[in-house]
Design an enzyme around this catalytic site. Structure first.
Site, PDB file in Angstrom:
ATOM      1  N   LYS A 181       0.651  -1.181   0.034  1.00 28.65           N
ATOM      2  CA  LYS A 181       0.136  -0.306   0.159  1.00 28.65           C
ATOM      3  C   LYS A 181       0.914   1.205  -0.020  1.00 28.65           C
ATOM      4  CE  LYS A 181      -3.247   2.473   2.725  1.00 28.65           C
ATOM      5  NZ  LYS A 181      -4.160   2.597   4.193  1.00 28.65           N
ATOM      6  N   ASP A 203      -2.579  10.053   3.578  1.00 29.11           N
ATOM      7  CA  ASP A 203      -4.227   9.670   3.563  1.00 29.11           C
ATOM      8  C   ASP A 203      -4.754  10.840   4.845  1.00 29.11           C
ATOM      9  OD1 ASP A 203      -6.418   8.545   4.131  1.00 29.11           O
ATOM     10  OD2 ASP A 203      -5.943   6.920   5.186  1.00 29.11           O
ATOM     11  N   LYS A 207     -10.199  12.944   8.272  1.00 32.78           N
ATOM     12  CA  LYS A 207      -9.756  12.041   9.467  1.00 32.78           C
ATOM     13  C   LYS A 207      -9.789  13.583  10.485  1.00 32.78           C
ATOM     14  CE  LYS A 207      -6.559   8.564   8.191  1.00 32.78           C
ATOM     15  NZ  LYS A 207      -7.478   7.492   8.934  1.00 32.78           N
ATOM     16  N   ASP A 227       1.593   6.282   5.474  1.00 30.48           N
ATOM     17  CA  ASP A 227       0.708   5.322   5.014  1.00 30.48           C
ATOM     18  C   ASP A 227       1.126   4.763   3.753  1.00 30.48           C
ATOM     19  OD1 ASP A 227      -1.900   4.089   5.402  1.00 30.48           O
ATOM     20  OD2 ASP A 227      -3.195   5.534   4.389  1.00 30.48           O
ATOM     21  N   ASP A 253     -12.354   6.953   3.911  1.00 32.92           N
ATOM     22  CA  ASP A 253     -11.111   6.793   4.575  1.00 32.92           C
ATOM     23  C   ASP A 253     -10.830   5.348   4.532  1.00 32.92           C
ATOM     24  OD1 ASP A 253      -8.900   7.572   6.102  1.00 32.92           O
ATOM     25  OD2 ASP A 253      -9.961   7.770   8.025  1.00 32.92           O
ATOM     26  N   GLU A 287      -9.640   3.535   2.245  1.00 31.61           N
ATOM     27  CA  GLU A 287      -9.081   3.768   0.872  1.00 31.61           C
ATOM     28  C   GLU A 287      -7.759   2.618   0.395  1.00 31.61           C
ATOM     29  OE1 GLU A 287      -7.714   5.250   3.175  1.00 31.61           O
ATOM     30  OE2 GLU A 287      -5.698   5.089   2.919  1.00 31.61           O
ATOM     31  N   ARG A 334      -7.942  -0.594   1.118  1.00 28.29           N
ATOM     32  CA  ARG A 334      -8.506  -1.802   0.505  1.00 28.29           C
ATOM     33  C   ARG A 334      -9.052  -1.789  -1.009  1.00 28.29           C
ATOM     34  NH1 ARG A 334     -12.652  -2.084   5.637  1.00 28.29           N
ATOM     35  NH2 ARG A 334     -10.844  -0.904   6.431  1.00 28.29           N
TER      36      ARG A 334
HETATM   37  N1  BES Z   1      -4.331   4.330   6.836  1.00 28.63           N
HETATM   38  C1  BES Z   1      -5.563   4.112   7.695  1.00 28.63           C
HETATM   39  C2  BES Z   1      -5.070   3.403   8.744  1.00 28.63           C
HETATM   40  C3  BES Z   1      -4.340   3.858  10.080  1.00 28.63           C
HETATM   41  C4  BES Z   1      -5.019   4.726  10.685  1.00 28.63           C
HETATM   42  C5  BES Z   1      -3.146   3.238  10.330  1.00 28.63           C
HETATM   43  C6  BES Z   1      -3.951   5.026  11.964  1.00 28.63           C
HETATM   44  C7  BES Z   1      -2.476   3.726  11.303  1.00 28.63           C
HETATM   45  C8  BES Z   1      -2.886   4.627  12.301  1.00 28.63           C
HETATM   46  C9  BES Z   1      -6.431   3.822   6.834  1.00 28.63           C
HETATM   47  O1  BES Z   1      -6.449   4.137   5.484  1.00 28.63           O
HETATM   48  C10 BES Z   1      -7.738   4.096   7.427  1.00 28.63           C
HETATM   49  O2  BES Z   1      -8.099   5.327   7.493  1.00 28.63           O
HETATM   50  N2  BES Z   1      -8.471   2.834   7.933  1.00 28.63           N
HETATM   51  C11 BES Z   1      -9.765   3.550   8.590  1.00 28.63           C
HETATM   52  C12 BES Z   1     -10.667   2.488   8.077  1.00 28.63           C
HETATM   53  C13 BES Z   1     -12.009   2.781   8.766  1.00 28.63           C
HETATM   54  C14 BES Z   1     -12.912   3.773   8.073  1.00 28.63           C
HETATM   55  C15 BES Z   1     -12.854   1.445   8.348  1.00 28.63           C
HETATM   56  C16 BES Z   1      -9.408   3.292   9.977  1.00 28.63           C
HETATM   57  O3  BES Z   1      -8.778   2.387  10.503  1.00 28.63           O
HETATM   58  O4  BES Z   1     -10.143   4.106  10.797  1.00 28.63           O
HETATM   59 ZN    ZN Z   2      -4.840   4.604   4.609  1.00 25.08          ZN
HETATM   60 MN    MN Z   3      -7.881   5.946   5.428  1.00 25.08          MN
END
Ligand code: BES
Ligand code: ZN
Ligand code: MN
Length: 500
Positions: free
Chosen positions: A265, A270, A277, A288, A347, A349, A351
């Site tokens: 990835k 992000d 966020k 990210d 968010d 994104e 996947r």
């Molecule tokens: N890159 C983030 C995951 C992340 C967040 C990694 C904080 C490390 C620290 C990912 O793209 C994301 O935003 N995931 C969301 C998924 C949710 C919307 C289902 C998350 O983890 O909140």
């Molecule tokens: Zn992300």
């Molecule tokens: Mn995200």
């Protein structure tokens, strides 16, 4: 700081050094650590500090001492713990702790001995492990610091490995250095701010590595992705002015019978997109792309060690920003494999971009196995913290190989279940799938979303959200910033590949 490593199969005596690193067992003291034959003037202070229990050899404890022996005025004693509790990872960590203070020794010419006492504690060559630890530990990200800092000025350190008993080898030392250097490359990429590291920079990084090590490198542009029907990847990218890149690196070996794909990835920033966020710690979303960095670091090593398996390195690179063209919650897109996906949270994104990348690789290259690495879910940090990444798989056989590589490398992996019930909540209301589920176990749900895009190919997904940066209390990891997690794990997997 630039670290160079030299190898000698001679004894340390009759050498002039600025400092000597000695590794000492907690339960064996000086004699049991193979240091008895050192000159009295050198050992004297060390001996006393051990007798007075100021220094006990406890794992990761260090003591800086000075000696009356003119040829070696300084000593760095490093505790490696009890002999029967030692293994290659604890040795790597102890060496890492020493590496962290290399710079403050103010020494340019530093030696260490690999004694036969260390030999049996490791399932990997001890010389390799020590050099790996020392080099990883000494890492600093100083690209954006003023260059008039005293510590930054001390620019190059020469580390000399003495191996009179032939415990290790010149080759093993070189291997350790190479593995650490490429891990440090992944760290550098991870630590770069998002204004200086865009998807196109990941592409040029890949091209550079491919050129150096004679691999093919192809970068698919948005126009081509459109033709290929990658609406999930393009949907994420459309909120940013920076074009997305799908980067493909190909390593081939003449005698290879199988092909492994490594997919990373590469979201260079992000923001969450329209599902923005919260502001707190949003700066950390420059990390990210650490999955992509791991793939790049691993490919750099793979190009040098020539494993007997073909390896495809794939990076889905994009920004996730909320520009005027950004995709909206509720949008429905068609994935590369034809599945219709409703975007309920922009968010989620990772996947989406990985789904298209995975579907493309399994169709185009028909690999025997796929590993993907992604900072996919914050939930993974809640589940496992910073000391193991989460794994989701459709193949116990592949998982077993990943586990072995994890144990060899120290990049720990912990498998999570994927019972079918977990996957129910991403079945779509309006499309075939939706990109978020309801309820808990977000890491499992994220992984199971990806499973829809690998067909029947044996696959392991590694959620590295907790292990990719800010990992404390591991000797060879920096106290903050990117860790390069996954580089050595992937290399150990590929190097010890057993056909499946
Ligand atoms: N890159 C983030 C995951 C992340 C967040 C990694 C904080 C490390 C620290 C990912 O793209 C994301 O935003 N995931 C969301 C998924 C949710 C919307 C289902 C998350 O983890 O909140
Ligand atoms: Zn992300
Ligand atoms: Mn995200």
């Amino acid at each position: 700081m630039k670290l160079t490593i030299e190898y000698s199969n001679k004894s340390i005596l009759n050498n002039k050094l600025d400092a000597l690193i000695v590794f000492i067992f907690e339960d064996l003291g000086l004699a049991g650590s193979g240091l008895n034959s050192l000159p009295y003037d050198l050992k004297n202070n060390l001996d006393t500090s051990i007798k007075l229990k100021v220094f006990t050899g406890k794992q990761n404890k260090c003591l800086q001492l000075f000696s009356a022996y003119a040829n070696i005025p300084q000593i760095l004693a490093v505790g490696v713990g009890k002999k029967n509790e030692m293994n290659s990872e604890s040795l790597r960590r102890a060496a890492g702790t020493a590496g962290k203070i290399l710079n403050s020794l103010k020494a340019k010419n530093i030696g260490f001995s690999v004694t036969s006492h260390l030999q049996k504690v490791s399932n990997t060559d001890v010389g390799q492990v020590l050099v790996e630890g020392l080099t990883l530990g000494s890492y600093k990200f100083n690209k954006y610091k003023e260059s008039n800092d005293e510590n930054l000025k001390l620019e190059s350190i020469k580390l000399k490995c003495f191996d009179p008993d032939n415990v290790t080898s010149r080759k093993a030392i070189k291997t350790g250095k190479m593995r650490a250097d490429s891990t440090n490359l992944a760290r550098n990429l991870g630590n770069m701010p998002a204004n200086d590291l865009k998807p196109k920079d990941l592409a040029s990084s890949a091209e550079k590595i491919a050129k150096q090590h004679k691999m093919n490198c192809t970068v698919l542009e948005e126009k081509q992705m459109k033709k290929l029907g990658m609406e999930m990847l393009l949907g994420v990218s459309q909120g940013s002015r920076e074009p997305a890149k799908l980067i493909l690196m190909e390593y081939f070996h003449q005698k290879a019978k199988q092909t492994v794909a490594l997919v990373g990835k590469g979201v260079t920033f992000d923001s969450g997109g329209i599902s923005l966020k919260p502001g707190r710690n949003m700066d950390e979303m420059k990390f990210d792309m650490c999955g992509a960095a791991a793939v790049l670091g691993a490919m750099e090593i793979i190009g040098q060690i020539n494993p007997h398996v073909n390896v495809i390195g794939v990076i889905a690179a994009t920004e996730n920003l909320p520009g005027g063209d950004a995709q909206r919650p509720g949008d429905i897109v068609t994935a590369h494999n034809g599945k219709r996906v409703e975007i309920l949270n922009t968010d989620a994104e990772g996947r989406l971009i990985l789904g298209d990348a995975l579907s493309y690789v399994v169709n185009e290259f028909k690999p025997n196995a796929v590993i993907d690495l992604a900072t996919l879910t914050g939930a993974c940090i809640t589940a496992l913290g910073h000391y193991a990444c989460g794994a989701i798989t459709n193949s116990n056989k592949l998982m077993e190989q990943v586990r072995k590589a994890a144990n060899l490398s120290g990049d720990r992996v912990w498998q999570l279940p994927c019972f079918p019930e977990y996957g129910e909540s991403i079945k779509g209301k309006y499309g075939d799938l939706q990109n978020i589920g309801v309820g808990d176990s977000g890491t499992i749900i994220g992984g199971m979303f990806l499973e829809h895009f690998v067909d029947k190919t044996p696959w392991v997904h590694l959620d590295i959200a907790g292990t990719a940066w800010n990992v404390k209390h591991i000797g060879y990891q920096p106290n903050s910033g990117a860790t390069g997690f996954g580089v050595r794990l992937l290399v150990d997997l590929v190097q010890n590949w057993e056909p499946i």
